[in-house]
Design a protein around this motif. Structure first.
Motif, mmCIF file in Angstrom:
data_model
loop_
_atom_site.group_PDB
_atom_site.id
_atom_site.type_symbol
_atom_site.label_atom_id
_atom_site.label_comp_id
_atom_site.label_asym_id
_atom_site.label_seq_id
_atom_site.Cartn_x
_atom_site.Cartn_y
_atom_site.Cartn_z
ATOM 1 N N PHE A 56 3.888 0.674 2.476
ATOM 2 C CA PHE A 56 3.679 -0.403 3.440
ATOM 3 C C PHE A 56 3.647 -1.736 2.694
ATOM 4 C CE2 PHE A 56 1.691 3.407 5.054
ATOM 5 C CZ PHE A 56 2.106 3.458 6.367
ATOM 6 N N ARG B 184 5.709 -0.545 7.683
ATOM 7 C CA ARG B 184 6.183 0.556 6.845
ATOM 8 C C ARG B 184 7.529 0.196 6.218
ATOM 9 N NH1 ARG B 184 6.011 6.641 8.674
ATOM 10 N NH2 ARG B 184 6.241 5.570 10.635
ATOM 11 N N VAL C 198 1.331 -4.579 6.483
ATOM 12 C CA VAL C 198 1.176 -3.219 6.988
ATOM 13 C C VAL C 198 2.386 -2.759 7.810
ATOM 14 C CG1 VAL C 198 -0.490 -1.580 7.930
ATOM 15 C CG2 VAL C 198 -1.301 -3.754 7.080
ATOM 16 N N THR D 139 -2.605 0.610 -4.320
ATOM 17 C CA THR D 139 -2.076 -0.723 -4.032
ATOM 18 C C THR D 139 -1.070 -1.074 -5.111
ATOM 19 O OG1 THR D 139 -4.184 -1.341 -3.028
ATOM 20 C CG2 THR D 139 -2.713 -3.132 -3.644
ATOM 21 N N GLU E 92 -4.555 6.901 -1.681
ATOM 22 C CA GLU E 92 -3.934 5.587 -1.508
ATOM 23 C C GLU E 92 -3.921 4.811 -2.814
ATOM 24 O OE1 GLU E 92 -5.778 3.334 1.609
ATOM 25 O OE2 GLU E 92 -5.503 4.921 3.089
ATOM 26 N N ARG F 294 2.478 -5.896 2.506
ATOM 27 C CA ARG F 294 1.129 -6.468 2.669
ATOM 28 C C ARG F 294 0.788 -6.787 4.113
ATOM 29 N NH1 ARG F 294 4.015 -9.955 -0.418
ATOM 30 N NH2 ARG F 294 4.713 -11.857 0.555
ATOM 31 N N LYS G 178 0.845 -1.191 0.000
ATOM 32 C CA LYS G 178 0.000 0.000 0.000
ATOM 33 C C LYS G 178 0.879 1.239 0.000
ATOM 34 C CE LYS G 178 -4.040 -0.071 0.935
ATOM 35 N NZ LYS G 178 -5.214 -0.205 0.093
#
Length: 150
Positions: free
Chosen positions: A77, A83, A81, A48, A46, A79, A23
């Protein structure tokens, strides 16, 4: 409606392997002075990443007021989440498409140019015709245009 530029890149891990399904979050904060007064500006966008880790976002050009002070922060990020990176104080000077790496290199100079008015902006383009195609309001006589062919 504000103008937008396409900012893109590839999200990779420490081994330079692409991160699929990651992300990218871009946050605009700041203020600017326009004909109708000062505006506080905020936005969150945002995207993906695809199977090769590639991403792109259409982000508001924050150099169109009289005393632009707005900047973008872009975070990546994985997958899970966690960073992967954070790039702060990014300044988009025109609607030209730009890679995140080039944006990081030119942001400080372009933010200074917007605040001071007489400083030169550095714009990276794949060919000069793309810069010439910009509306006159987005070109300045003091611009330094770097033609960077792929």
């Amino acid at each position: 409606m504000p103008n937008k530029a396409i900012v893109g890149g590839v999200l990779t891990d420490a081994t330079l392997a692409p991160i699929a399904g990651g992300k990218i979050v871009a946050t605009l904060n700041g203020s600017d002075v326009f004909d109708d007064g000062v505006r506080v500006v905020t936005q969150k966008v945002e995207a993906t990443t695809d199977a090769q880790g590639a991403w792109s976002l259409a982000l508001i050009v924050n150099a169109e007021g009289d005393g632009a002070a707005t900047t973008w922060t872009i975070e990546g990020f994985d997958r899970y989440v966690a960073r992967v990176f954070e790039a702060k104080s990014l300044f988009i000077a025109s609607t030209l498409p730009i890679a995140l790496g080039n944006l990081e290199k030119t942001s400080a100079q372009n933010l200074k140019a917007a605040k001071e008015g007489n400083s030169a902006r550095l714009l990276v383009v794949p060919d000069h015709a793309l810069y010439q195609a910009l509306p006159a309001a987005q070109r300045r006589s003091s611009d330094i245009v770097l033609v960077k062919a792929a």
